[in-house]
Design an enzyme around this catalytic site. Structure first.
Site, PDB file in Angstrom:
ATOM      1  N   THR A 187       0.883  -1.149   0.000  1.00 41.41           N
ATOM      2  CA  THR A 187       0.000   0.000   0.000  1.00 41.41           C
ATOM      3  C   THR A 187       0.918   1.195   0.000  1.00 41.41           C
ATOM      4  O   THR A 187       2.057   1.070   0.436  1.00 41.41           O
ATOM      5  CB  THR A 187      -0.813   0.012   1.322  1.00 41.41           C
ATOM      6  OG1 THR A 187      -1.744  -1.052   1.316  1.00 41.41           O
ATOM      7  CG2 THR A 187      -1.547   1.306   1.580  1.00 41.41           C
ATOM      8  N   ARG A 215     -14.248  -6.957  -0.588  1.00 43.09           N
ATOM      9  CA  ARG A 215     -13.502  -6.784   0.665  1.00 43.09           C
ATOM     10  C   ARG A 215     -12.844  -5.389   0.680  1.00 43.09           C
ATOM     11  O   ARG A 215     -12.143  -5.011  -0.243  1.00 43.09           O
ATOM     12  CB  ARG A 215     -12.421  -7.854   0.764  1.00 43.09           C
ATOM     13  CG  ARG A 215     -11.511  -7.736   2.008  1.00 43.09           C
ATOM     14  CD  ARG A 215     -10.216  -7.032   1.708  1.00 43.09           C
ATOM     15  NE  ARG A 215      -9.277  -7.085   2.827  1.00 43.09           N
ATOM     16  CZ  ARG A 215      -8.147  -6.386   2.877  1.00 43.09           C
ATOM     17  NH1 ARG A 215      -7.807  -5.572   1.897  1.00 43.09           N
ATOM     18  NH2 ARG A 215      -7.351  -6.474   3.921  1.00 43.09           N
ATOM     19  N   GLY A 217     -10.236  -3.067   2.925  1.00 37.91           N
ATOM     20  CA  GLY A 217      -9.260  -3.187   4.006  1.00 37.91           C
ATOM     21  C   GLY A 217      -9.318  -1.982   4.918  1.00 37.91           C
ATOM     22  O   GLY A 217     -10.335  -1.288   5.026  1.00 37.91           O
ATOM     23  N   THR A 238       0.208   0.224   6.897  1.00 44.42           N
ATOM     24  CA  THR A 238       0.226  -0.742   5.808  1.00 44.42           C
ATOM     25  C   THR A 238       0.375  -2.124   6.438  1.00 44.42           C
ATOM     26  O   THR A 238       0.748  -2.246   7.599  1.00 44.42           O
ATOM     27  CB  THR A 238       1.386  -0.485   4.831  1.00 44.42           C
ATOM     28  OG1 THR A 238       2.627  -0.561   5.542  1.00 44.42           O
ATOM     29  CG2 THR A 238       1.290   0.890   4.185  1.00 44.42           C
TER      30      THR A 238
HETATM   31  N1  ASP Z   1      -3.464  -2.626   4.404  1.00 48.44           N
HETATM   32  C1  ASP Z   1      -3.770  -3.095   3.079  1.00 48.44           C
HETATM   33  C2  ASP Z   1      -5.048  -3.871   3.109  1.00 48.44           C
HETATM   34  O1  ASP Z   1      -5.238  -4.646   4.019  1.00 48.44           O
HETATM   35  C3  ASP Z   1      -2.733  -3.949   2.474  1.00 48.44           C
HETATM   36  C4  ASP Z   1      -1.328  -3.614   2.798  1.00 48.44           C
HETATM   37  O2  ASP Z   1      -1.009  -2.545   3.214  1.00 48.44           O
HETATM   38  O3  ASP Z   1      -0.476  -4.479   2.635  1.00 48.44           O
HETATM   39  O4  ASP Z   1      -5.814  -3.744   2.193  1.00 48.44           O
END
Ligand code: ASP
Length: 336
Positions: A187, A215, A217, A238
């Site tokens: 992210t 979904r 996040g 993230t």
């Molecule tokens: N936080 C992001 C999500 O869960 C993914 C990530 O940052 O790796 O969508």
């Protein structure tokens, strides 16, 4: 001096944001312009164009921007076919009385604002999805990369650049190595402070690879993947979004900074709480030690910055004026 903190992949974004801001652009706009560079990068498998798709082979983006002085956020979740999700989120903030638009409504809004629609799935991301799909079960009709490699000399996905384009040159023949589909957590988050001490935050992502369609996040959720309070600080996360959601992580970090914690202490304390509240065994490598990562980026009202990860080995970007540095994140659990 302008100060920006971002995820490891954010150096092009913070550099451009600092430059545009120096030339007179308001900081939130400059951050969104910087984030576009990463959203445009087809090699970045976790953000914008080229992000890994969901279970149904569709790229769905989540993003949020938060304006500290106004204490107002705009966000989109499950946005399809528009690569600049953070810019759409900024339009939600500026043009509407709403904080979050999702799915079809977010796309319709983006269209109305004049954003260009396109297929966000790159050949590389499609090949990754095909490999993932084929690896799911030996009992379905899809032939796994390992089986492809043994019967045809090579698999369609070897995690190799040359193999990204269907019809491109075959990968080096190494059928002894079972190719596996890439899986990204990733992210971009940027939090920034301008010369007046005003704070801004932005998070943009294609989310968890191969997620169930629909979904969302933590990234588009105010208080989870980003939170900005002009009187206290700005923070973003993230990593495993569900954990940041369950712990209102970004909000927690800002409240701790308001109480006097340094950004790094606030991030570490939040991660420690997150680890302590992780109860499902499938998420633990040993009791109390999560098997996933979350990284938290924070900037306090006074300009102090800090970053911490659940596990050792992660990096972040700090931009102070024209100076861009990649620094190691503090961590809760050292490498075993
Ligand atoms: N936080 C992001 C999500 O869960 C993914 C990530 O940052 O790796 O969508």
């Amino acid at each position: 001096m302008v100060t920006l903190i971002s995820s490891w992949n954010g150096a092009p974004a913070t550099r451009l944001a600092a430059d545009l801001h120096r030339k007179g652009m308001p900081l939130l706009d400059a951050i969104v312009e910087g984030v576009k560079l990463v959203e445009d990068d087809p090699e970045e498998l976790s953000v914008g164009y080229g992000g890994l798709p969901n279970e149904a082979c569709e790229v769905e983006l989540d993003a949020c921007v938060m304006d500290g002085p106004l204490h107002k956020a705009g966000a989109v979740a499950g946005l399809r076919r528009v690569r600049h999700a953070a810019a759409v989120a900024r339009e939600v903030l500026r043009r509407t009385d709403h904080a979050l638009l999702v799915g079809e409504g977010a796309l319709q809004f983006a269209r109305q604002c004049g954003f260009v629609e396109e297929d966000l799935l790159t050949p590389k991301a499609r090949q990754a999805w095909l490999a993932w799909k084929a690896e799911l079960s030996p009992r379905d009709g899809w032939i796994s990369p390992r089986e492809q490699a043994s019967d045809f000399g090579h698999a369609m996905w070897a995690g190799h650049k040359d193999n990204a384009t269907p019809g491109g040159p075959p990968p080096p023949n190494d059928s002894s190595t079972a190719p596996t589909a890439p899986f990204t957590y990733g992210t971009i988050h940027v939090s920034g402070r301008d010369e007046q001490g005003h704070l801004f935050g932005c998070t943009s992502t294609s989310g968890l690879s191969y997620k169930i369609p629909g979904r969302a996040g933590d990234s588009p959720i105010v208080g989870a993947g980003v939170y900005t309070d002009d009187a206290a600080g700005s923070a973003g996360c993230t990593g495993r979004g569900e954990s940041s959601l369950h712990n209102c992580a970004a909000y927690e970090v800002v409240r701790l900074m308001e109480g006097g914690a340094s950004p790094e202490q606030a991030a570490l304390q939040t991660l420690a709480r997150m680890a302590g509240r992780t109860r499902e065994r499938r998420l633990l490598s040993t009791p109390g030690r999560p098997n996933f990562n979350v990284t938290i980026y924070a900037i306090r009202k006074d300009g102090a910055t800090g970053c911490a990860s659940m596990h050792q080995g992660y990096e972040y970007v700090l931009q102070e004026g024209d100076l861009t540095r990649v620094l190691p994140a503090a961590f809760l659990f050292p490498k075993a």
